[in-house]
Scaffold this motif. Structure first.
Motif, PDB file in Angstrom:
ATOM      1  N   UNK A  33      -7.947  10.890   2.060  1.00 39.68           N
ATOM      2  CA  UNK A  33      -6.816   9.964   1.937  1.00 39.68           C
ATOM      3  C   UNK A  33      -7.220   8.545   2.306  1.00 39.68           C
ATOM      4  N   UNK A  34      -8.169   8.401   3.227  1.00 42.81           N
ATOM      5  CA  UNK A  34      -8.620   7.086   3.662  1.00 42.81           C
ATOM      6  C   UNK A  34      -9.249   6.290   2.523  1.00 42.81           C
ATOM      7  N   UNK A  35      -9.897   6.974   1.575  1.00 45.01           N
ATOM      8  CA  UNK A  35     -10.539   6.290   0.442  1.00 45.01           C
ATOM      9  C   UNK A  35      -9.879   6.710  -0.870  1.00 45.01           C
ATOM     10  N   UNK A  36      -8.625   7.109  -0.808  1.00 39.61           N
ATOM     11  CA  UNK A  36      -7.914   7.506  -2.023  1.00 39.61           C
ATOM     12  C   UNK A  36      -7.342   6.267  -2.713  1.00 39.61           C
ATOM     13  N   UNK A  37      -8.217   5.503  -3.332  1.00 44.25           N
ATOM     14  CA  UNK A  37      -7.807   4.289  -4.029  1.00 44.25           C
ATOM     15  C   UNK A  37      -7.268   4.645  -5.422  1.00 44.25           C
ATOM     16  N   UNK A  38      -6.792   3.628  -6.135  1.00 44.60           N
ATOM     17  CA  UNK A  38      -6.242   3.865  -7.474  1.00 44.60           C
ATOM     18  C   UNK A  38      -7.259   4.545  -8.384  1.00 44.60           C
ATOM     19  N   UNK A  39      -8.500   4.021  -8.365  1.00 41.08           N
ATOM     20  CA  UNK A  39      -9.523   4.533  -9.270  1.00 41.08           C
ATOM     21  C   UNK A  39      -9.999   5.926  -8.857  1.00 41.08           C
ATOM     22  N   UNK A  40     -10.157   6.142  -7.559  1.00 42.56           N
ATOM     23  CA  UNK A  40     -10.551   7.464  -7.060  1.00 42.56           C
ATOM     24  C   UNK A  40      -9.493   8.494  -7.429  1.00 42.56           C
ATOM     25  N   UNK A  41      -8.240   8.139  -7.251  1.00 41.62           N
ATOM     26  CA  UNK A  41      -7.144   9.048  -7.596  1.00 41.62           C
ATOM     27  C   UNK A  41      -7.157   9.371  -9.090  1.00 41.62           C
ATOM     28  N   UNK A  42      -7.360   8.326  -9.921  1.00 37.14           N
ATOM     29  CA  UNK A  42      -7.345   8.533 -11.367  1.00 37.14           C
ATOM     30  C   UNK A  42      -8.461   9.476 -11.805  1.00 37.14           C
ATOM     31  N   UNK A  43      -9.656   9.310 -11.243  1.00 35.71           N
ATOM     32  CA  UNK A  43     -10.784  10.167 -11.616  1.00 35.71           C
ATOM     33  C   UNK A  43     -10.551  11.599 -11.140  1.00 35.71           C
ATOM     34  N   UNK A  79       0.795  -1.234   0.000  1.00 39.25           N
ATOM     35  CA  UNK A  79       0.000   0.000   0.000  1.00 39.25           C
ATOM     36  C   UNK A  79       0.824   1.279   0.000  1.00 39.25           C
ATOM     37  N   UNK A  80       2.134   1.154  -0.155  1.00 38.09           N
ATOM     38  CA  UNK A  80       2.980   2.345  -0.124  1.00 38.09           C
ATOM     39  C   UNK A  80       2.628   3.333  -1.237  1.00 38.09           C
ATOM     40  N   UNK A  81       2.104   2.817  -2.332  1.00 40.54           N
ATOM     41  CA  UNK A  81       1.763   3.690  -3.456  1.00 40.54           C
ATOM     42  C   UNK A  81       0.690   4.706  -3.078  1.00 40.54           C
ATOM     43  N   UNK A  82      -0.154   4.383  -2.106  1.00 44.91           N
ATOM     44  CA  UNK A  82      -1.200   5.319  -1.711  1.00 44.91           C
ATOM     45  C   UNK A  82      -0.622   6.593  -1.113  1.00 44.91           C
ATOM     46  N   UNK A  83       0.507   6.478  -0.443  1.00 39.20           N
ATOM     47  CA  UNK A  83       1.148   7.676   0.107  1.00 39.20           C
ATOM     48  C   UNK A  83       1.571   8.608  -1.021  1.00 39.20           C
ATOM     49  N   UNK A  84       2.125   8.027  -2.087  1.00 40.56           N
ATOM     50  CA  UNK A  84       2.547   8.841  -3.225  1.00 40.56           C
ATOM     51  C   UNK A  84       1.348   9.460  -3.937  1.00 40.56           C
ATOM     52  N   UNK A  85       0.274   8.693  -4.079  1.00 46.60           N
ATOM     53  CA  UNK A  85      -0.924   9.216  -4.734  1.00 46.60           C
ATOM     54  C   UNK A  85      -1.552  10.337  -3.904  1.00 46.60           C
ATOM     55  N   UNK A  86      -1.533  10.183  -2.584  1.00 45.89           N
ATOM     56  CA  UNK A  86      -2.108  11.213  -1.722  1.00 45.89           C
ATOM     57  C   UNK A  86      -1.297  12.496  -1.784  1.00 45.89           C
ATOM     58  N   UNK A  87       0.025  12.367  -1.837  1.00 44.15           N
ATOM     59  CA  UNK A  87       0.872  13.550  -1.976  1.00 44.15           C
ATOM     60  C   UNK A  87       0.576  14.281  -3.283  1.00 44.15           C
ATOM     61  N   UNK A  88       0.402  13.501  -4.354  1.00 52.21           N
ATOM     62  CA  UNK A  88       0.107  14.102  -5.652  1.00 52.21           C
ATOM     63  C   UNK A  88      -1.265  14.767  -5.649  1.00 52.21           C
ATOM     64  N   UNK A  89      -2.260  14.067  -5.095  1.00 51.12           N
ATOM     65  CA  UNK A  89      -3.624  14.598  -5.096  1.00 51.12           C
ATOM     66  C   UNK A  89      -3.734  15.845  -4.218  1.00 51.12           C
ATOM     67  N   UNK A  90      -2.935  15.916  -3.151  1.00 46.25           N
ATOM     68  CA  UNK A  90      -3.006  17.068  -2.251  1.00 46.25           C
ATOM     69  C   UNK A  90      -2.688  18.378  -2.967  1.00 46.25           C
ATOM     70  N   UNK A  91      -1.911  18.284  -4.059  1.00 49.01           N
ATOM     71  CA  UNK A  91      -1.567  19.482  -4.815  1.00 49.01           C
ATOM     72  C   UNK A  91      -2.720  19.952  -5.704  1.00 49.01           C
ATOM     73  N   UNK A  92      -3.736  19.109  -5.841  1.00 48.84           N
ATOM     74  CA  UNK A  92      -4.852  19.442  -6.732  1.00 48.84           C
ATOM     75  C   UNK A  92      -6.084  19.911  -5.951  1.00 48.84           C
ATOM     76  N   UNK A  93      -6.055  19.777  -4.639  1.00 48.36           N
ATOM     77  CA  UNK A  93      -7.206  20.157  -3.827  1.00 48.36           C
ATOM     78  C   UNK A  93      -7.248  21.675  -3.633  1.00 48.36           C
ATOM     79  N   UNK A  94      -8.452  22.241  -3.654  1.00 50.10           N
ATOM     80  CA  UNK A  94      -8.567  23.693  -3.516  1.00 50.10           C
ATOM     81  C   UNK A  94      -8.654  24.117  -2.053  1.00 50.10           C
TER      82      UNK A  94
END
Length: 236
Positions: free
Chosen positions: A105-115, A78-93
Protein backbone atom coordinates in the motif's frame (compact mmCIF):
# COMPACT_ATOMS: atom_id res chain seq x y z
CA UNK A 1 17.05 -17.57 -5.14
CA UNK A 2 14.91 -14.92 -6.82
CA UNK A 3 11.56 -16.31 -7.89
CA UNK A 4 10.14 -15.97 -11.38
CA UNK A 5 7.18 -13.99 -10.03
CA UNK A 6 9.54 -11.41 -8.52
CA UNK A 7 11.39 -11.13 -11.83
CA UNK A 8 8.11 -10.64 -13.70
CA UNK A 9 7.09 -7.92 -11.28
CA UNK A 10 10.49 -6.24 -11.57
CA UNK A 11 10.26 -6.38 -15.35
CA UNK A 12 6.81 -4.76 -15.31
CA UNK A 13 7.94 -2.11 -12.84
CA UNK A 14 11.06 -0.89 -14.66
CA UNK A 15 9.16 1.32 -17.17
CA UNK A 16 7.28 2.91 -14.25
CA UNK A 17 10.54 3.52 -12.40
CA UNK A 18 12.11 5.19 -15.42
CA UNK A 19 9.12 7.50 -15.77
CA UNK A 20 9.21 8.34 -12.08
CA UNK A 21 12.91 9.13 -12.26
CA UNK A 22 12.41 12.08 -14.60
CA UNK A 23 9.49 13.52 -12.60
CA UNK A 24 11.34 13.05 -9.30
CA UNK A 25 14.38 14.82 -10.77
CA UNK A 26 12.16 17.85 -11.31
CA UNK A 27 10.85 17.57 -7.75
CA UNK A 28 14.41 17.57 -6.40
CA UNK A 29 15.22 20.67 -8.45
CA UNK A 30 12.08 22.46 -7.29
CA UNK A 31 12.69 21.58 -3.64
CA UNK A 32 16.24 22.95 -3.63
CA UNK A 33 15.08 26.06 -5.50
CA UNK A 34 12.49 26.56 -2.74
CA UNK A 35 15.27 26.63 -0.16
CA UNK A 36 15.20 23.06 1.18
CA UNK A 37 18.51 21.28 1.92
CA UNK A 38 19.40 18.31 -0.28
CA UNK A 39 18.44 15.69 2.32
CA UNK A 40 14.91 17.09 2.81
CA UNK A 41 13.37 16.29 -0.61
CA UNK A 42 15.07 12.88 -0.59
CA UNK A 43 13.51 12.09 2.79
CA UNK A 44 10.13 13.36 1.54
CA UNK A 45 10.27 11.11 -1.53
CA UNK A 46 11.40 8.06 0.41
CA UNK A 47 8.56 8.47 2.92
CA UNK A 48 5.74 9.50 0.55
CA UNK A 49 5.99 8.33 -3.09
CA UNK A 50 3.17 10.61 -4.26
CA UNK A 51 4.07 13.06 -6.99
CA UNK A 52 1.03 15.36 -6.93
CA UNK A 53 0.94 15.38 -3.14
CA UNK A 54 4.63 16.16 -2.84
CA UNK A 55 4.54 19.04 -5.31
CA UNK A 56 1.48 20.47 -3.54
CA UNK A 57 3.15 20.05 -0.16
CA UNK A 58 6.28 21.74 -1.46
CA UNK A 59 4.24 24.81 -2.36
CA UNK A 60 2.86 24.96 1.17
CA UNK A 61 6.33 24.54 2.69
CA UNK A 62 7.82 27.24 0.44
CA UNK A 63 5.01 29.59 1.45
CA UNK A 64 5.59 28.78 5.17
CA UNK A 65 2.08 27.36 5.41
CA UNK A 66 0.65 25.61 8.44
CA UNK A 67 0.76 21.92 9.27
CA UNK A 68 -3.03 21.91 8.96
CA UNK A 69 -2.76 23.07 5.33
CA UNK A 70 -0.31 20.30 4.52
CA UNK A 71 -2.36 17.63 6.30
CA UNK A 72 -5.70 18.51 4.71
CA UNK A 73 -4.26 19.08 1.23
CA UNK A 74 -2.50 15.69 1.35
CA UNK A 75 -5.71 14.03 2.52
CA UNK A 76 -7.70 15.52 -0.36
CA UNK A 77 -5.08 14.86 -3.04
CA UNK A 78 -4.15 11.34 -1.92
CA UNK A 79 -7.56 10.02 -0.88
CA UNK A 80 -7.76 8.05 -4.12
CA UNK A 81 -4.97 5.77 -2.90
CA UNK A 82 -7.24 4.43 -0.17
CA UNK A 83 -9.80 3.44 -2.80
CA UNK A 84 -7.14 1.87 -5.03
CA UNK A 85 -5.72 -0.09 -2.10
CA UNK A 86 -9.16 -1.42 -1.19
CA UNK A 87 -9.66 -2.53 -4.78
CA UNK A 88 -6.21 -4.09 -5.09
CA UNK A 89 -6.62 -5.96 -1.79
CA UNK A 90 -9.33 -8.06 -3.45
CA UNK A 91 -6.85 -9.21 -6.10
CA UNK A 92 -4.04 -10.33 -3.78
CA UNK A 93 -3.65 -14.06 -3.20
CA UNK A 94 -3.11 -16.00 0.04
CA UNK A 95 0.68 -15.46 0.05
CA UNK A 96 0.21 -11.75 0.84
CA UNK A 97 0.21 -11.32 4.62
CA UNK A 98 -0.94 -8.30 6.63
CA UNK A 99 2.53 -6.75 6.92
CA UNK A 100 3.02 -7.30 3.18
CA UNK A 101 -0.17 -5.36 2.52
CA UNK A 102 1.16 -2.36 4.43
CA UNK A 103 4.36 -2.34 2.34
CA UNK A 104 2.47 -2.76 -0.93
CA UNK A 105 0.00 0.00 0.00
CA UNK A 106 2.93 2.34 0.69
CA UNK A 107 3.97 2.20 -3.00
CA UNK A 108 0.52 1.61 -4.48
CA UNK A 109 0.71 4.50 -6.93
CA UNK A 110 -1.61 5.05 -9.90
CA UNK A 111 0.71 3.24 -12.31
CA UNK A 112 1.50 0.36 -9.94
CA UNK A 113 -2.21 -0.15 -9.32
CA UNK A 114 -2.97 -0.09 -13.06
CA UNK A 115 -0.32 -2.71 -13.86
CA UNK A 116 -1.29 -4.99 -10.96
CA UNK A 117 -5.01 -4.66 -11.65
CA UNK A 118 -4.40 -5.49 -15.32
CA UNK A 119 -2.74 -8.82 -14.52
CA UNK A 120 -4.99 -11.83 -15.18
CA UNK A 121 -6.06 -13.65 -12.05
CA UNK A 122 -4.69 -13.04 -8.57
CA UNK A 123 -1.27 -11.53 -7.88
CA UNK A 124 1.09 -12.77 -5.21
CA UNK A 125 3.57 -11.38 -2.71
CA UNK A 126 6.67 -11.96 -4.84
CA UNK A 127 5.19 -10.29 -7.93
CA UNK A 128 4.01 -7.22 -6.00
CA UNK A 129 7.37 -6.74 -4.28
CA UNK A 130 9.11 -6.96 -7.63
CA UNK A 131 6.63 -4.52 -9.15
CA UNK A 132 7.12 -1.81 -6.51
CA UNK A 133 10.94 -1.97 -6.38
CA UNK A 134 11.79 0.06 -9.50
CA UNK A 135 9.13 2.76 -8.95
CA UNK A 136 10.22 3.31 -5.34
CA UNK A 137 13.95 3.46 -5.95
CA UNK A 138 13.50 5.34 -9.25
CA UNK A 139 11.50 8.01 -7.41
CA UNK A 140 14.07 8.29 -4.60
CA UNK A 141 17.10 8.28 -6.92
CA UNK A 142 15.57 10.86 -9.25
CA UNK A 143 14.86 13.15 -6.31
CA UNK A 144 18.42 12.81 -5.02
CA UNK A 145 20.02 13.58 -8.38
CA UNK A 146 17.64 16.49 -8.98
CA UNK A 147 18.39 17.96 -5.56
CA UNK A 148 22.15 17.58 -6.04
CA UNK A 149 21.96 19.07 -9.54
CA UNK A 150 19.85 21.96 -8.30
CA UNK A 151 22.41 22.71 -5.61
CA UNK A 152 25.25 22.99 -8.14
CA UNK A 153 23.63 24.17 -11.38
CA UNK A 154 23.46 27.89 -12.15
CA UNK A 155 20.19 29.50 -11.03
CA UNK A 156 19.17 30.26 -14.62
CA UNK A 157 19.56 26.64 -15.74
CA UNK A 158 17.89 25.25 -12.61
CA UNK A 159 14.92 27.57 -13.16
CA UNK A 160 14.66 26.46 -16.79
CA UNK A 161 14.68 22.79 -15.81
CA UNK A 162 12.06 23.51 -13.16
CA UNK A 163 9.59 24.35 -15.93
CA UNK A 164 9.59 20.63 -16.81
CA UNK A 165 6.97 19.93 -14.17
CA UNK A 166 4.45 22.10 -16.02
CA UNK A 167 5.21 20.17 -19.19
CA UNK A 168 4.52 16.95 -17.31
CA UNK A 169 1.13 18.17 -16.14
CA UNK A 170 0.25 19.32 -19.66
CA UNK A 171 1.26 15.92 -21.01
CA UNK A 172 -1.11 14.32 -18.50
CA UNK A 173 -4.18 16.49 -19.09
CA UNK A 174 -4.07 17.33 -22.80
CA UNK A 175 -4.55 13.81 -24.34
CA UNK A 176 -7.69 12.95 -22.30
CA UNK A 177 -8.98 16.51 -22.64
CA UNK A 178 -8.99 16.12 -26.43
CA UNK A 179 -11.39 13.19 -26.12
CA UNK A 180 -13.64 14.30 -23.26
CA UNK A 181 -15.28 17.72 -22.96
CA UNK A 182 -16.01 17.07 -19.28
CA UNK A 183 -12.28 17.08 -18.53
CA UNK A 184 -11.90 20.39 -20.39
CA UNK A 185 -14.70 21.93 -18.33
CA UNK A 186 -13.25 20.71 -15.03
CA UNK A 187 -9.76 21.94 -15.92
CA UNK A 188 -11.12 25.34 -16.95
CA UNK A 189 -13.08 25.64 -13.70
CA UNK A 190 -10.07 24.67 -11.58
CA UNK A 191 -7.87 27.22 -13.38
CA UNK A 192 -10.50 29.95 -13.01
CA UNK A 193 -10.94 29.23 -9.30
CA UNK A 194 -7.18 29.22 -8.76
CA UNK A 195 -6.85 32.61 -10.48
CA UNK A 196 -9.70 34.11 -8.43
CA UNK A 197 -8.28 32.85 -5.14
CA UNK A 198 -4.85 34.13 -6.11
CA UNK A 199 -5.75 37.60 -7.38
CA UNK A 200 -8.85 38.75 -5.50
CA UNK A 201 -7.82 40.89 -2.50
CA UNK A 202 -10.42 39.26 -0.24
CA UNK A 203 -8.49 35.96 -0.49
CA UNK A 204 -5.06 37.53 0.01
CA UNK A 205 -4.44 35.77 3.33
CA UNK A 206 -5.43 32.30 2.06
CA UNK A 207 -2.53 29.85 2.07
CA UNK A 208 -1.54 27.90 -1.02
CA UNK A 209 -2.54 24.63 0.63
CA UNK A 210 -6.10 25.80 1.20
CA UNK A 211 -6.23 27.11 -2.38
CA UNK A 212 -5.42 23.58 -3.61
CA UNK A 213 -8.03 22.08 -1.30
CA UNK A 214 -10.79 24.50 -2.36
CA UNK A 215 -10.07 24.15 -6.09
CA UNK A 216 -9.92 20.35 -5.87
CA UNK A 217 -13.15 19.95 -3.92
CA UNK A 218 -15.16 22.48 -5.95
CA UNK A 219 -13.94 21.16 -9.32
CA UNK A 220 -14.63 17.55 -8.26
CA UNK A 221 -18.10 18.48 -6.96
CA UNK A 222 -18.88 20.28 -10.22
CA UNK A 223 -17.77 17.25 -12.25
CA UNK A 224 -19.88 14.88 -10.14
CA UNK A 225 -22.94 17.14 -10.54
CA UNK A 226 -22.56 18.13 -14.19
CA UNK A 227 -20.96 15.00 -15.66
CA UNK A 228 -22.03 12.02 -13.53
CA UNK A 229 -20.81 8.58 -14.58
CA UNK A 230 -23.51 6.25 -15.80
CA UNK A 231 -23.94 3.11 -13.76
CA UNK A 232 -23.29 -0.13 -15.56
CA UNK A 233 -26.36 -2.17 -16.40
CA UNK A 234 -26.53 -5.35 -14.26
CA UNK A 235 -26.08 -8.63 -16.10
CA UNK A 236 -29.34 -10.56 -16.52
Amino acid sequence: MISMDFKRGLHDGVPIGLGYFSVAFTFGLAAVAAGLPIWAPVLISMSNTTSAGQFAGLQVIAACGSLLEIAVSQLVINLRYALMSLSLSQKLDHTVRLRDRFLIAFVNTDEVFAVAAGRPGEVGRAYMFGLICAPYFGWAAGTLLGAVAGDFLPDSLASALGVAIYGMFLAIIIPPAKKNRAIVAVIALAVALSCLLQWLPVFAGLGSGFVIIICTLLAAAFAAWRFPLKEAEPDV
